[in-house]
Design a protein around this motif. Structure first.
Motif, PDB file in Angstrom:
ATOM      1  N   GLU A  73      -1.715  -2.280 -11.410  1.00 53.98           N
ATOM      2  CA  GLU A  73      -1.602  -2.476  -9.966  1.00 53.98           C
ATOM      3  C   GLU A  73      -1.659  -1.159  -9.185  1.00 53.98           C
ATOM      4  O   GLU A  73      -1.932  -1.146  -8.002  1.00 53.98           O
ATOM      5  CB  GLU A  73      -0.327  -3.249  -9.615  1.00 53.98           C
ATOM      6  CG  GLU A  73       0.954  -2.596 -10.106  1.00 53.98           C
ATOM      7  CD  GLU A  73       2.214  -3.274  -9.581  1.00 53.98           C
ATOM      8  OE1 GLU A  73       2.150  -4.438  -9.140  1.00 53.98           O
ATOM      9  OE2 GLU A  73       3.263  -2.603  -9.592  1.00 53.98           O
ATOM     10  N   LYS A  74      -1.377  -0.047  -9.892  1.00 53.62           N
ATOM     11  CA  LYS A  74      -1.464   1.266  -9.245  1.00 53.62           C
ATOM     12  C   LYS A  74      -2.359   2.177 -10.080  1.00 53.62           C
ATOM     13  O   LYS A  74      -1.881   3.111 -10.719  1.00 53.62           O
ATOM     14  CB  LYS A  74      -0.078   1.931  -9.203  1.00 53.62           C
ATOM     15  CG  LYS A  74       1.040   1.104  -8.639  1.00 53.62           C
ATOM     16  CD  LYS A  74       2.351   1.879  -8.868  1.00 53.62           C
ATOM     17  CE  LYS A  74       3.505   1.148  -8.234  1.00 53.62           C
ATOM     18  NZ  LYS A  74       4.781   1.851  -8.451  1.00 53.62           N
ATOM     19  N   LYS A 108       0.842  -1.185   0.000  1.00 55.60           N
ATOM     20  CA  LYS A 108       0.000   0.000   0.000  1.00 55.60           C
ATOM     21  C   LYS A 108       0.883   1.242   0.000  1.00 55.60           C
ATOM     22  O   LYS A 108       0.636   2.201  -0.749  1.00 55.60           O
ATOM     23  CB  LYS A 108      -0.905  -0.026   1.233  1.00 55.60           C
ATOM     24  CG  LYS A 108      -2.096   0.900   1.102  1.00 55.60           C
ATOM     25  CD  LYS A 108      -3.056   0.712   2.247  1.00 55.60           C
ATOM     26  CE  LYS A 108      -4.248   1.647   2.092  1.00 55.60           C
ATOM     27  NZ  LYS A 108      -5.174   1.498   3.224  1.00 55.60           N
ATOM     28  N   GLN A 109       1.920   1.203   0.843  1.00 50.99           N
ATOM     29  CA  GLN A 109       2.822   2.349   0.893  1.00 50.99           C
ATOM     30  C   GLN A 109       3.553   2.567  -0.419  1.00 50.99           C
ATOM     31  O   GLN A 109       3.887   3.692  -0.783  1.00 50.99           O
ATOM     32  CB  GLN A 109       3.823   2.169   2.034  1.00 50.99           C
ATOM     33  CG  GLN A 109       3.286   2.784   3.295  1.00 50.99           C
ATOM     34  CD  GLN A 109       4.150   2.497   4.498  1.00 50.99           C
ATOM     35  OE1 GLN A 109       5.229   1.907   4.363  1.00 50.99           O
ATOM     36  NE2 GLN A 109       3.680   2.910   5.652  1.00 50.99           N
ATOM     37  N   ALA A 110       3.774   1.461  -1.120  1.00 47.36           N
ATOM     38  CA  ALA A 110       4.466   1.579  -2.412  1.00 47.36           C
ATOM     39  C   ALA A 110       3.478   1.953  -3.528  1.00 47.36           C
ATOM     40  O   ALA A 110       3.854   2.018  -4.696  1.00 47.36           O
ATOM     41  CB  ALA A 110       5.147   0.250  -2.741  1.00 47.36           C
ATOM     42  N   GLY A 111       2.232   2.165  -3.144  1.00 44.81           N
ATOM     43  CA  GLY A 111       1.228   2.589  -4.130  1.00 44.81           C
ATOM     44  C   GLY A 111       0.538   1.446  -4.845  1.00 44.81           C
ATOM     45  O   GLY A 111      -0.282   1.661  -5.732  1.00 44.81           O
ATOM     46  N   VAL A 112       0.857   0.217  -4.470  1.00 48.78           N
ATOM     47  CA  VAL A 112       0.259  -0.939  -5.148  1.00 48.78           C
ATOM     48  C   VAL A 112      -0.949  -1.420  -4.351  1.00 48.78           C
ATOM     49  O   VAL A 112      -0.850  -1.661  -3.151  1.00 48.78           O
ATOM     50  CB  VAL A 112       1.285  -2.089  -5.261  1.00 48.78           C
ATOM     51  CG1 VAL A 112       0.628  -3.323  -5.876  1.00 48.78           C
ATOM     52  CG2 VAL A 112       2.492  -1.655  -6.059  1.00 48.78           C
ATOM     53  N   ILE A 113      -2.102  -1.524  -5.012  1.00 47.15           N
ATOM     54  CA  ILE A 113      -3.275  -2.083  -4.336  1.00 47.15           C
ATOM     55  C   ILE A 113      -3.323  -3.564  -4.694  1.00 47.15           C
ATOM     56  O   ILE A 113      -3.616  -3.921  -5.827  1.00 47.15           O
ATOM     57  CB  ILE A 113      -4.563  -1.382  -4.802  1.00 47.15           C
ATOM     58  CG1 ILE A 113      -4.410   0.138  -4.694  1.00 47.15           C
ATOM     59  CG2 ILE A 113      -5.752  -1.860  -3.984  1.00 47.15           C
ATOM     60  CD1 ILE A 113      -5.595   0.919  -5.230  1.00 47.15           C
TER      61      ILE A 113
END
Lengths: 695, 290
Positions: free
Chosen positions: A247-248, A202-207
């Motif tokens: 993914e983002k 999540k922090q890396a922007g990936v859901i």
């Protein structure tokens, strides 16, 4: 209680394979746990990104009891070596075994005592076999490896209760690590549990959860649409697909050159949606706008992605525009003769042959529909011409539709254009049915010609295969008839169609075309009625006296009866019929006698008989009156209105009179009653659920 | 920020140089185009034949490709009947091929950090080659720039080990990098020579030939002769010359097709005749190496 968490990291997995594997392997895991009687929390699930398939179970018991089990060893009379081998393989002494007789002889047995088994251990042992069970619709190999998978599998992360669950699957070893960047496959990271995994990404922007991703895309589409006053009509299939290739996700609004709006709207939509996977946009009046949404997989810091997306659409539309301009100036009438070069089907001639047949069929239908023969013949003449044009080559799914546009731009009359445009419709059970008479006529001819042709060649669909889409064709035919409330003389038209083939020296066995096509259409009609929620027994009854020319009437009668069958009027009318039919049926079998339904009033002994006889006469008279001819609700009410007379008859008259003549006359009266019902349709197969005992 | 200063315009010929250098540095043989007309880089024997059998193989090359029916008389900004592909074939497919590919993009001016690079499912099949593979179209900001395929079958033979094939569409990549909306405006070299200076006239003339003037009778006869020749060469255990003749037959078929001379019914028949030749070539080639 433990959590089980598995991540299968691959190169980009196509959406459909992702979905299948996600559903299938979750089921495999669940079944395995159930089979081993390992308990777990029922909130288990699988999620995915294009590169990660993730399976999650929580509250799994760490140990479970393995019940005692008897294992059969060698026969008692077998040689010593086999017994020793058995003892050795089970690692037990001779004391632990016992003899027991079975139907196959006497054997040694060993009873494994119940034990506590570690869930982790059993999962470790079984994971490779479970993974092996996934059935990929398409799978591949890569490098030197033996493994066959949807796309190259690069890493397996598997955690149980916070530590890695280790197993070997082909050339891969599971661990508690995974690649953190989908594109470089170098940097890895260790995870202890699912929460930290989710948070990290999540922090890396990936859901990582596709459900969340879908929601986020949807929300953003809606948000921009609201501020811009767009009419948002999300293509849900596309939304699902997009969700599984990013993914983002970020949604951006793009535009294309306004001049392209002159191209047929379907072409623009198809280009934007199918080819580029963008979302087309309309205004509140449903006019297509020169905007579209793009779901991108990266922050568009410099606006480069937007620019790129826009120029791709521009390039594609430039190509479409080139063909559109070229084709619309090619006179359709001049091109008709060139259809000779396009094969329709081996054995069924070319498209010029087909066009000629359509023209003739249309001319017959125009008489039935009382529409202009000239206009319809014109429509049928140019209907297939678009197949010769580049734009249809580029967008084959728009055949017909584009023909309509070309015809319009060349000044053909509105109804002609519409007929050309709609003549492939309806293309399935849920497809739109044309309403205009010209469209109906052309579409019907097109489908009939195809059905007769393929049945003539005996290329009949099998239960699993329908390569020429004949089922869809027949459903289309049925929908055209029923949904437009038409009655066509299909039987005669099939004959005529055979004749038209015959005129082109294509000869069919007419009788078998007739028979097989009838059976096929009945089957499709059955299906259609089922889809409409009509009870099976009503469907069966309505089809007993099937007549191809009466499809609309058959459907309507079944439909009307279905609507009232549970109401009082329905119950009454079925009861009236069944009471008479049941007695008649058992007597017919007993006496081996046929009744014609001609009772002699002179032989009646009671008023009840006379009343029933009179009522039946009244009903028959009404049934044939002009105002009831197509009023099926009233016909049913009429049949139900016999209730009083039927009840009185059965309550007061004993059919089984000692005098054979009187008895026969009473049975004739009942037969007369049943025959009256037959004027609606044969009620024999209707199930009467409230059947009264002892009548 | 991308400033105008730091952004160097990469010409068409530099794109080729850079890809050659990149793949050469990664151990590929740099080969030259095959000298027979083909529809795609895949038809080069360095791909078709070399992807068969167990030996390791790494090669990269430019291949001029001809698709007669894609011609537009030089009037369409995006379509050509003759264009260039840059082809990489590596057997067995390396573990890090995806990263190798993505890094190669930066050598030709596509920075994956600011562009949206996607891998869109594209299962490739070539009926004429009896070939099939699984992989992707690689999209850059929505435009297809490369085909990325793991070969599963070639010339009807199951591939083992599996090769990976990368096919870069050079014109599209240059249009994208140079921000041109017309293929003919691509800068070929630094001295201002444009794509149209070299190829515009070709497109006009070949479109006219492919669509209007190609002699149908002659080509049908040529197809028969080429097929006969290929068969005879196969009988004489010469798969390589037989392959050349299969390729020539395939090109003749493509011209006939663009000329509208082949009906849907005939199509499949011609394709399967070429496939049969290629299959036999593949088998003979494998036999010979044993």
């Amino acid at each position: 209680m433990s959590e089980f968490f598995l991540e299968l990291f691959t190169e980009e997995m196509p959406p459909s394979l992702q979905n299948n594997a996600k559903i299938e392997f979750l089921e495999i895991l669940k079944n395995f746990l159930d089979e081993k009687k390992i308990s777990y929390n029922k909130l288990y699930y699988s999620i995915s990104t294009p590169n990660r398939l993730i399976f999650y179970f929580k509250d799994i018991v760490e140990e479970f009891e393995k019940k005692t089990e008897e294992i059969r060893g060698p026969r008692v009379d077998a040689n010593k070596e086999s017994l020793e081998g058995f003892l050795k393989s089970k690692n037990i002494s001779k004391k632990k075994i016992f003899m027991k007789k079975t139907s196959k002889g006497e054997f040694y047995f060993y009873k494994i005592p119940s034990t506590k088994v570690s869930t982790k251990k059993i999962l470790q042992e079984n994971m490779p076999f479970l993974l092996q069970r996934i059935k990929w619709k398409k799978s591949m190999k890569w490098g030197n490896y033996e493994l066959s998978w949807g796309r190259p599998l690069k890493s397996i992360l598997c955690l149980f209760n916070g530590t890695s669950l280790n197993f070997v699957f082909y050339h891969l070893k599971s661990s508690n690590k995974t690649f953190i960047n989908k594109d470089d496959e170098i940097k890895t990271r260790t995870f202890k549990n699912f929460v930290s995994y989710k948070n990290y990404f999540k922090q890396a922007g990936v859901i990582v959860d596709d459900r969340e991703r879908k929601l986020s895309i949807k929300k953003n589409l809606e948000k921009i649409s609201k501020t811009k006053n767009f009419n948002l009509n999300i293509n849900l299939k596309l939304l699902d697909e997009i969700t599984n290739i990013v993914e983002k996700p970020k949604v951006i609004l793009c535009s294309f050159n306004k001049k392209f709006l002159e191209i047929p709207r379907e072409v623009i939509q198809l280009t934007i949606e199918n080819h580029q996977k963008f979302f087309p946009i309309s205004d509140k009046k449903n006019n297509l706008l020169n905007y579209f949404f793009s779901v991108i997989d990266k922050e568009d810091k410099f606006g480069l992605i937007k620019k790129g997306n826009e120029s791709v659409v521009d390039a594609r539309l430039t190509d479409a525009e080139y063909f559109w301009k070229k084709n619309k100036s090619q006179s359709m009438l001049k091109y008709v003769s060139k259809l000779e070069n396009v094969n329709y089907f081996n054995g069924l001639g070319n498209y010029l042959d087909k066009t000629k047949r359509l023209k003739n069929l249309c001319s017959v239908i125009s008489d039935e529909l009382l529409i202009s023969k000239e206009k319809l013949e014109l429509a049928s003449t140019i209907a297939k011409v678009d197949l010769l044009f580049d734009l249809v080559n580029e967008f084959p799914e728009l055949q017909g539709v584009l023909g309509g546009y070309f015809a319009e731009s060349q000044g053909f009359e509105k109804e002609v254009c519409l007929a050309v445009s709609e003549h492939y419709l309806p293309s399935g059970l849920n497809s739109r049915t044309p309403k205009n008479n010209y469209s109906i006529a052309l579409s019907l001819s097109d489908k009939l010609d195809a059905l007769v042709g393929f049945f003539g060649l005996d290329l009949v669909p099998t239960s699993s295969k329908d390569p020429y889409a004949l089922r869809r064709m027949a459903i289309g035919l049925i929908k055209l008839i029923i949904e437009n409330k038409k009655s066509f003389k299909l039987k005669e038209m099939i004959d005529y169609s055979c004749q038209l083939y015959n005129n082109q020296s294509i000869n069919f066995d007419r009788k078998s075309v007739h028979t097989n096509l009838s059976i096929f259409i009945i089957d499709r009609l059955k299906n259609y009625m089922k889809e409409k929620g009509i009870r099976l027994d009503i469907i069966e009854s309505s089809l007993i006296d099937f007549d191809l020319n009466n499809i609309f009437v058959i459907f309507t009668k079944a439909d009307r009866l279905n609507k009232i069958i549970k109401k009082q009027v329905g119950i009454d009318l079925i009861e009236n019929y069944k009471r008479a039919f049941n007695i008649l049926n058992s007597e017919t079998q007993l006496q081996n006698e046929d009744y014609k339904g001609s009772a002699d009033p002179a032989l009646f002994k009671s008023n009840f008989e006379k009343d029933l006889f009179k009522k039946i006469h009244d009903i028959r008279k009404n049934f044939t009156s002009i105002n009831l001819e197509n009023d099926y609700d009233s016909q049913l009410s009429l049949l139900a209105s016999l209730k009083k007379e039927v009840e009185n008859f059965f309550d007061n008259v004993i059919v089984n009179d000692n005098d054979v003549v009187i008895k026969k006359n009473r049975l004739e009266l009942l037969k007369m009653l049943c025959n009256t019902f037959d004027k609606y349709f044969n009620f024999e197969k209707i199930e009467f659920l409230n059947e009264k005992a002892g009548i | 920020m991308v400033s105008k200063k730091t952004k160097k315009l990469i010409t068409f010929q530099e794109t080729i140089f850079n890809l050659q250098n990149y793949w050469s540095n990664h151990g590929c043989l740099i080969l030259q185009p095959y000298d027979v007309e083909v529809g795609a880089g895949t038809f080069h024997p360095a791909t078709t034949l070399r992807s068969l059998g167990p030996e390791k193989w790494k090669a990269a090359y430019v291949q001029p490709s001809r698709r007669p029916s894609d011609g537009r008389y030089g009037e369409n900004p995006n379509r050509l009947q003759h264009y260039y592909q840059f082809q990489v074939l590596i057997k067995p497919s390396p573990e890090n091929i995806k990263k190798l590919f993505l890094d190669s993009l930066s050598s030709i001016g596509i920075d994956k950090n600011v562009h949206d690079i996607r891998f869109i499912e594209d299962d490739w099949e070539s009926p004429t080659l009896g070939a099939a593979g699984l992989g992707w179209e690689v999209w850059c900001d929505g435009m297809e720039i490369t085909q990325f395929t793991y070969f599963q079958q070639m010339a009807g033979v199951q591939c083992s080990p599996v090769s990976v094939e990368l096919t870069y569409g050079l014109e599209r990549i240059c249009m994208f990098v140079q921000e041109k909306s017309n293929v003919f405006d691509i800068l070929w070299n630094k001295n201002g020579t444009l794509y149209k200076d070299i190829y515009k006239e070709n497109e006009k003339q070949f479109s006219k030939y492919n669509f209007e003037l190609a002699n149908i009778d002659y080509l049908f006869n040529a197809f028969e002769s080429l097929e006969k020749e290929a068969k005879n060469l196969l009988l004489n255990e010469l798969p390589l010359p037989a392959y050349d003749h299969s390729l020539k037959a395939s090109h003749v078929f493509n011209i006939l097709d663009s000329r509208g001379a082949i009906s849907t019914a005939q199509r499949a028949g011609y394709i399967s005749r070429i496939r049969d030749l290629v299959k036999q070539v593949g088998l003979k080639w494998l036999e010979e190496k044993k």
